[in-house]
Design a protein around this motif. Structure first.
Motif, PDB file in Angstrom:
ATOM      1  N   HIS A 111       0.827  -1.216   0.000  1.00 20.87           N
ATOM      2  CA  HIS A 111       0.000   0.000   0.000  1.00 20.87           C
ATOM      3  C   HIS A 111       0.868   1.276   0.000  1.00 20.87           C
ATOM      4  O   HIS A 111       0.557   2.246  -0.700  1.00 20.87           O
ATOM      5  CB  HIS A 111      -0.897  -0.034   1.240  1.00 20.87           C
ATOM      6  CG  HIS A 111      -1.776   1.145   1.424  1.00 20.87           C
ATOM      7  ND1 HIS A 111      -3.018   1.251   0.848  1.00 20.87           N
ATOM      8  CD2 HIS A 111      -1.592   2.299   2.108  1.00 20.87           C
ATOM      9  CE1 HIS A 111      -3.553   2.411   1.173  1.00 20.87           C
ATOM     10  NE2 HIS A 111      -2.712   3.071   1.946  1.00 20.87           N
ATOM     11  N   HIS A 115       1.225   4.631  -2.651  1.00 21.24           N
ATOM     12  CA  HIS A 115       1.323   6.073  -2.393  1.00 21.24           C
ATOM     13  C   HIS A 115       2.627   6.626  -2.971  1.00 21.24           C
ATOM     14  O   HIS A 115       2.659   7.714  -3.552  1.00 21.24           O
ATOM     15  CB  HIS A 115       1.309   6.345  -0.888  1.00 21.24           C
ATOM     16  CG  HIS A 115      -0.053   6.301  -0.257  1.00 21.24           C
ATOM     17  ND1 HIS A 115      -1.070   7.144  -0.650  1.00 21.24           N
ATOM     18  CD2 HIS A 115      -0.557   5.548   0.758  1.00 21.24           C
ATOM     19  CE1 HIS A 115      -2.147   6.902   0.103  1.00 21.24           C
ATOM     20  NE2 HIS A 115      -1.864   5.936   0.950  1.00 21.24           N
ATOM     21  N   SER A 135      -0.637  10.165   6.484  1.00 20.67           N
ATOM     22  CA  SER A 135      -2.024   9.715   6.444  1.00 20.67           C
ATOM     23  C   SER A 135      -2.484   9.383   7.860  1.00 20.67           C
ATOM     24  O   SER A 135      -1.808   9.716   8.833  1.00 20.67           O
ATOM     25  CB  SER A 135      -2.139   8.491   5.536  1.00 20.67           C
ATOM     26  OG  SER A 135      -1.505   7.397   6.144  1.00 20.67           O
ATOM     27  N   ASP A 310      -6.561   7.350   0.022  1.00 23.41           N
ATOM     28  CA  ASP A 310      -6.554   5.950  -0.405  1.00 23.41           C
ATOM     29  C   ASP A 310      -7.429   5.741  -1.645  1.00 23.41           C
ATOM     30  O   ASP A 310      -8.568   6.213  -1.703  1.00 23.41           O
ATOM     31  CB  ASP A 310      -7.023   5.047   0.740  1.00 23.41           C
ATOM     32  CG  ASP A 310      -5.933   4.908   1.790  1.00 23.41           C
ATOM     33  OD1 ASP A 310      -4.823   5.405   1.548  1.00 23.41           O
ATOM     34  OD2 ASP A 310      -6.195   4.292   2.831  1.00 23.41           O
TER      35      ASP A 310
HETATM   36 ZN    ZN Z   1      -2.992   5.130   2.566  1.00 20.93          ZN
END
Ligand code: ZN
Ligand code: KG4
Length: 349
Positions: A111, A115, A135, A310
């Motif tokens: 993940h 980003h 985040s 996200d």
């Molecule tokens: Zn994230």
């Protein structure tokens, strides 16, 4: 080449289809914020059930919107960690099943790597660049040197910046997620100077010779101020000064730590600073980082908000970047609740 990406690691169910020429055919994000708001935060089991309920419909909708069929997809990518494991499993297993059924490659995406590579999808940012990822779950500074080449320069020793925003906002009685609410409240403050003097808050790790962060002490200090306010004075007007001071300190600390990272970027010959993650939506933080970049003759990029928070476009794009390097994953890949980016580095070294 078209990649279908799936993101289910937290409280957004997301599906996207991206082309290697950077066309975004579809980028669907179904937020679960309304479901979690009543609990004041994300409940993992509730999140996983919601992903399971909606994911197949979103995949279908994504194909329809793109005017594509499953046979047109060249590979299937999914977030396989880090994140809430129930949700991660749902996205990962779906992508594996599609890859197996269509006899196409499966790509296990970190993940954070999603980003980290987004500015190349949105703004063609060249390697190497400095990334501030801020985040609800992460606060990190990375030197991004290539696909799979991430040097972690610093991370939070305790809470993430978004978590600090959210917890302080919750203590002020603001709804979840608190970051945007706290920003709104801070903008109501009419005398910032007095607010900063009234609330003498710590600036954790400022000036230290590294890129690390710490937010839990700041959070506790703000909450102590909130607890000291009499019920009768607990009004938006009275809280706006404290919201202003909190946002001021978070911005100041983020900017200070990034300024340290810029030294590393310059040594590596880089010219770009990028900010990503939900907290990057904060106008004060963006403006401060932009000013810092300008002072240092560095380009500043913040991908559009929809690609900063996200989403699955970043997962599909990371899949395309990996495919471009000839990297694919095995269907036996195991979901990872914890998956530090440095481990990708070791794998690709
Ligand atoms: Zn994230
Ligand atoms: O990247 P993101 O959508 O989800 C993950 O945590 O991965 O980030 C969500 C975080 C939340 O903590 C939210 O409060 C924060 O980003 N956030 C903000 C703002 N908008 C979202 N924080 C400060 N100011 C904002 N305008």
């Amino acid at each position: 080449m078209k990649v279908l990406g799936i993101e289910t690691s937290c409280d957004e169910t997301a599906v996207a289809i991206i082309d290697s020429d950077k066309t975004i055919h579809s980028n669907l994000v179904l937020s679960q914020i309304d479901i979690h708001r009543i609990y004041g935060g994300v409940v993992p089991e509730v999140a996983a059930r919601a992903h399971a309920e909606h994911l197949d419909r979103l995949i279908k909708q994504s194909l329809e919107e793109s005017d594509l069929e499953l046979k047109d997809i060249d590979a299937f990518a999914a977030t396989c960690g880090p994140g809430l494991i129930g949700g991660v499993m749902i996205g990962m297993v779906s992508a594996k099943a599609l890859a197996y059924a269509c006899d196409k490659p499966f790509l296990a995406i970190n993940h954070l790597e999603g980003h980290a590579l987004t500015p190349r999808l949105s703004n063609d940012v060249p390697f190497p660049y400095l990334l501030l990822l801020v985040s609800g779950g992460h606060t990190q500074i990375l030197l991004v040197e290539g696909v799979g080449q991430y040097q972690m320069l610093g991370t939070t020793l305790d809470d993430a910046a978004g978590e600090c925003f959210d917890k302080v906002a919750k203590s002020m009685g603001l709804p979840y997620p608190g970051g945007p609410e706290l920003e709104k409240l801070a903008s109501m403050c009419t005398d910032g100077e007095t607010a900063l003097k009234t609330y003498n808050l710590p600036h954790p790790l400022k000036g230290q010779d590294n890129c690390n962060f710490s937010f839990s002490g700041l959070k506790s200090a703000v909450i102590r101020h909130i607890d000291a306010i009499d019920d009768k004075d607990f009004t938006r007007e009275n809280l706006s000064g404290l919201a202003y001071a909190t946002q001021y300190v978070i911005t100041d600390v983020l900017t200070d730590r990034v300024s340290h990272g810029l030294e590393v970027l310059k040594k590596a010959g880089g010219k770009d600073l990028v900010v990503a993650g939900g907290v990057a939506a904060n106008k004060n933080i963006r403006a401060s980082l932009e000013a810092l970049a300008q002072e240092n003759d560095i380009r500043f990029t913040a991908p559009p908000l929809k690609l900063c928070t996200d989403n699955a476009a970043m997962i599909a794009w990371a899949g395309l970047e990996k495919l471009g390097q000839g990297m694919v994953d095995n269907l036996s890949f195991k979901a990872r609740p914890r998956w530090p980016l440095e481990e990708l580095m070791n794998k690709n070294a």
